[in-house]
Design an enzyme around this catalytic site. Structure first.
Site, short mmCIF file in Angstrom:
data_model
loop_
_atom_site.label_atom_id
_atom_site.label_comp_id
_atom_site.label_asym_id
_atom_site.label_seq_id
_atom_site.Cartn_x
_atom_site.Cartn_y
_atom_site.Cartn_z
N ILE A 213 0.85 -1.19 0.00
CA ILE A 213 0.00 0.00 0.00
C ILE A 213 0.89 1.25 0.00
CG2 ILE A 213 -2.03 -1.10 1.06
CD1 ILE A 213 -1.11 0.31 3.71
N HIS B 258 -1.12 -11.71 8.73
CA HIS B 258 0.01 -12.38 8.08
C HIS B 258 0.06 -13.83 8.54
CE1 HIS B 258 3.80 -12.77 5.98
NE2 HIS B 258 4.24 -13.44 7.04
N GLU C 151 -6.04 -17.57 11.65
CA GLU C 151 -6.39 -16.32 10.96
C GLU C 151 -7.86 -15.92 11.12
OE1 GLU C 151 -4.85 -15.69 6.97
OE2 GLU C 151 -3.55 -17.41 7.22
#
Ligand code: GAR
Length: 207
Positions: free
Chosen positions: A93, A109, A180
């Site tokens: 980004i 991540h 996650e």
């Protein structure tokens, strides 16, 4: 109400975990405002549409890097999110965005940072590297984003066992399911209820 933007470039299973948590009422005071993708064919956009979230595409393949950064900044700035969630965005980004939204951008991540992170470590490559090294435990990390890859203050980590016979695909799936999809919605919840602060580059969580 925390206005959340999710930036996703792939299948969007992490986005789905956020949507499911929201649907189940586990993300109070949170508005899923828009999903932005750099890939027009990202399945994450379908998931967003199905839950009635605005979809925005800034196609990184159609613009120069400078144009891409400008358009991405424009789309975000005109919607003014409180929190930006990077959920499988495989493109860096803009540094300007990191500066403007300091401690308001988080990333998921698929390893225990500082292992298997930084430039070149993304998606399946992370799990290939973990298996190659022979680690017995891996996991996932949610962290704030700064101008350096996978470097910002760590918010939540969760360990996941590596098993005999794991392939990168099998390990990736286990890390997603066990880590996650849990810690990313949880980090958003903690931020929405004002429990997360950063002092000297270290996150403090008050429950
Ligand atoms: C996830 O495993 C995420 O942790 C990883 O990409 C996958 C996206 O899956 N992100 C990175 O590697 C970033 N460095 P998804 O599109 O199904 O959420």
């Amino acid at each position: 109400m925390l206005k959340v933007a999710v930036l996703a470039g792939g299948g969007g299973t992490n986005l789905q975990a956020i949507i499911d948590a929201h649907k189940a009422g586990k993300l109070p005071d949170t508005e899923l405002s828009f999903v932005l993708s750099n890939k027009p064919d990202a399945y994450a956009l379908v998931r967003a549409r199905d839950y009635g979230i605005e979809q925005v595409v800034v196609d990184s393949a159609s613009f120069s890097r400078a144009q891409f950064e400008e358009k991405l900044m424009d789309e975000i700035e005109k919607r003014q999110p409180d929190l930006i969630v990077l959920a499988g965005l495989m493109i860096m980004i803009p540094k300007e965005l990191c500066r403007k939204y300091k401690n308001r951008i988080i990333n998921i991540h698929p390893s225990l940072i500082p292992s298997f992170c930084g430039k070149g470590f993304y998606g399946l490559k992370v799990h290939e590297a973990a298996l190659k090294k022979g680690v017995k435990v891996t996991g996932a990390t949610v962290h704030f984003v700064d101008e350096i890859y996978d470097n910002g203050p760590i918010i939540i980590q969760k360990a996941v066992e590596v098993k005999d016979g794991d392939t990168p695909e099998i390990l990736q799936r286990r890390v997603m399911e066990e880590a996650e999809w849990k810690i990313l919605p949880e980090a958003i919840r903690l931020i929405a209820c004002g429990s997360v602060s950063v002092l000297d580059g270290v996150v403090k969580i008050q429950n």
